[in-house]
Scaffold this active site. Sequence first.
Site, PDB file in Angstrom:
ATOM      1  N   GLU A  85      64.415  40.415  72.669  1.00 19.62           N
ATOM      2  CA  GLU A  85      63.265  39.600  72.638  1.00 19.62           C
ATOM      3  C   GLU A  85      63.651  38.552  73.501  1.00 19.62           C
ATOM      4  O   GLU A  85      64.712  37.863  72.945  1.00 19.62           O
ATOM      5  CB  GLU A  85      62.755  39.429  71.339  1.00 19.62           C
ATOM      6  CG  GLU A  85      61.427  38.896  71.339  1.00 19.62           C
ATOM      7  CD  GLU A  85      60.588  38.582  70.144  1.00 19.62           C
ATOM      8  OE1 GLU A  85      60.680  39.658  69.288  1.00 19.62           O
ATOM      9  OE2 GLU A  85      59.832  37.720  69.928  1.00 19.62           O
ATOM     10  N   LYS A 265      58.556  37.676  60.324  1.00 17.97           N
ATOM     11  CA  LYS A 265      59.009  38.433  61.371  1.00 17.97           C
ATOM     12  C   LYS A 265      59.806  37.489  62.200  1.00 17.97           C
ATOM     13  O   LYS A 265      60.836  37.672  62.815  1.00 17.97           O
ATOM     14  CB  LYS A 265      58.067  38.958  62.157  1.00 17.97           C
ATOM     15  CG  LYS A 265      58.224  39.998  63.012  1.00 17.97           C
ATOM     16  CD  LYS A 265      58.484  39.446  64.489  1.00 17.97           C
ATOM     17  CE  LYS A 265      59.099  40.558  65.570  1.00 17.97           C
ATOM     18  NZ  LYS A 265      59.380  39.943  66.845  1.00 17.97           N
ATOM     19  N   ASP A 281      74.462  45.640  58.568  1.00 14.58           N
ATOM     20  CA  ASP A 281      73.346  46.755  58.425  1.00 14.58           C
ATOM     21  C   ASP A 281      72.092  45.706  58.515  1.00 14.58           C
ATOM     22  O   ASP A 281      71.578  45.356  57.394  1.00 14.58           O
ATOM     23  CB  ASP A 281      73.397  47.172  57.320  1.00 14.58           C
ATOM     24  CG  ASP A 281      72.480  48.371  57.017  1.00 14.58           C
ATOM     25  OD1 ASP A 281      71.487  48.182  57.467  1.00 14.58           O
ATOM     26  OD2 ASP A 281      72.782  49.157  56.220  1.00 14.58           O
ATOM     27  N   HIS A 378      56.984  32.136  75.914  1.00 15.23           N
ATOM     28  CA  HIS A 378      57.049  33.393  75.905  1.00 15.23           C
ATOM     29  C   HIS A 378      56.953  33.818  77.320  1.00 15.23           C
ATOM     30  O   HIS A 378      57.731  34.600  77.841  1.00 15.23           O
ATOM     31  CB  HIS A 378      56.053  34.035  75.048  1.00 15.23           C
ATOM     32  CG  HIS A 378      56.639  34.312  73.696  1.00 15.23           C
ATOM     33  ND1 HIS A 378      56.247  34.967  72.919  1.00 15.23           N
ATOM     34  CD2 HIS A 378      57.810  33.607  72.826  1.00 15.23           C
ATOM     35  CE1 HIS A 378      56.863  35.243  71.706  1.00 15.23           C
ATOM     36  NE2 HIS A 378      57.988  34.375  71.779  1.00 15.23           N
TER      37      HIS A 378
HETATM   38  C1  MEV Z   1      57.547  36.521  67.674  1.00 18.60           C
HETATM   39  O1  MEV Z   1      58.634  37.597  67.983  1.00 18.60           O
HETATM   40  C2  MEV Z   1      57.845  35.899  66.490  1.00 18.60           C
HETATM   41  C3  MEV Z   1      56.472  34.819  66.301  1.00 18.60           C
HETATM   42  O2  MEV Z   1      55.363  35.575  66.161  1.00 18.60           O
HETATM   43  C4  MEV Z   1      56.759  34.356  64.764  1.00 18.60           C
HETATM   44  C5  MEV Z   1      55.565  33.412  64.087  1.00 18.60           C
HETATM   45  O3  MEV Z   1      54.390  33.744  64.699  1.00 18.60           O
HETATM   46  O4  MEV Z   1      56.003  32.418  63.647  1.00 18.60           O
HETATM   47  C6  MEV Z   1      56.376  33.749  67.118  1.00 18.60           C
END
Ligand code: MEV
Length: 425
Positions: A85, A265, A281, A378
């Site tokens: 990413e 995430k 792992d 991003h």
């Molecule tokens: C993207 O990989 C992760 C985010 O969505 C985490 C978040 O929203 O806190 C930017």
Amino acid sequence: MPKTVNGFSKLTKLEKIDWLVSNFFDNDIKVKQVLMQYWNANPILQDLHDDFIENTISNFYVPFGIAPNFLINGKDYAIPMAIEESSVVAAASLVAKFWSTRGGFKAKVISTKKVGQVHFMFQNNKGELQTYFNQKKEELLKATETITQNMKNRGGGILDIELRDKTSELANYYQLHVTFETVDSMGANFINSCLEAIAHEFEKEGIQIVMSILSNYVPECLVYAEVSCKVEELYAENAELFAQKFVQAVQIANAEPHRAVTHNKGIMNGIDAVVIATGNDFRAIEAGAHAYASKSGTYKSLTNASIENGVFKFWIEIPLALGTIGGLTSLHPLSKLSLKLLGNPSAKELMEIIAVAGLAQNFAALRALTTTGIQKGHMKMHLTNIIKQLGASEEEKQFLINYFENKTITHNAVVEAYKKLIGDN
Ligand code: MEV
């Protein structure tokens, strides 16, 4: 024609590829080239990778990057990250720098207990089972002695074996709940071997062993990390509002599972990248982390934030069952290198470093989300990917990067700008 095969694992790598190409790719020779271009020129290295799994036909590259300037418990680290990413390493690096001038990260391992269970069925009297277990407990421990010897020498081993009555959840279901200290190894093989020896010793008429396996839910293999500073030191523009919105963003993740999952995430973006780079792992880490996030019965944030007496504090508490010896850590040359880069840490120190990587990643995400929005950063990273897909030259690439400096980046906009640049309309 059925596309099934017998004895696939016995074919050579080239035979496997030929079979695939003829059965799934209409004999397209380019497919073979794509697969083979990722073979390592060094046959020893390629053999090593071939043997990690069965039926290897190629290697799947993931970028290996470094996030420097992490100050953790007063020590400087450059953290290795393996991740595809685009924004993760950049975000970690920025946040590391930011906090390095504000006292850095503080981290502390809370506990290192791991868990394994022998699941079994027993239909008779519970008291009889308890008596049998009490009589048998010493022998169960003895049955593992050959397996635990080395671990004991390193300061680990089995901590305890408990009989647990689970019949209120499932008829006739009991378990031997075993706790372990595995010191610097993740310990999966060690734990599973001990459990199988225990199960074998425990088995008798009337006790039907169903399975013996470690648990990836390790709420007592826990690490804590935090950053803090005066609110006014936080952010150049309107620090008060920034801190307030940041805390609200965490509160929202604590109140709302849909948001909590995405929030966590983002944390795992940082955690997994270091877990993978150090040969650990990541599926085990993911499973354990998300289970821990649900420990209250509702899925919540793994991080928390507060403002008290003008001080902003942001922290994480997460279970991380990691190893710095054994398994892939010593087999994969890049895992070895990653651990060396981190100063060959103990598993405890690695828990601290990785918890910090997760906290930093979450800080970066929430800082972006509550200020500029996430897309600016991003898409900036994504821009170079789009440019590359278009086959632009270095000069054209620089032109497009400058051109989009203050413009909204979309795939279409980049394609249009590129077409205009090369005069193709
Ligand atoms: C993207 O990989 C992760 C985010 O969505 C985490 C978040 O929203 O806190 C930017």
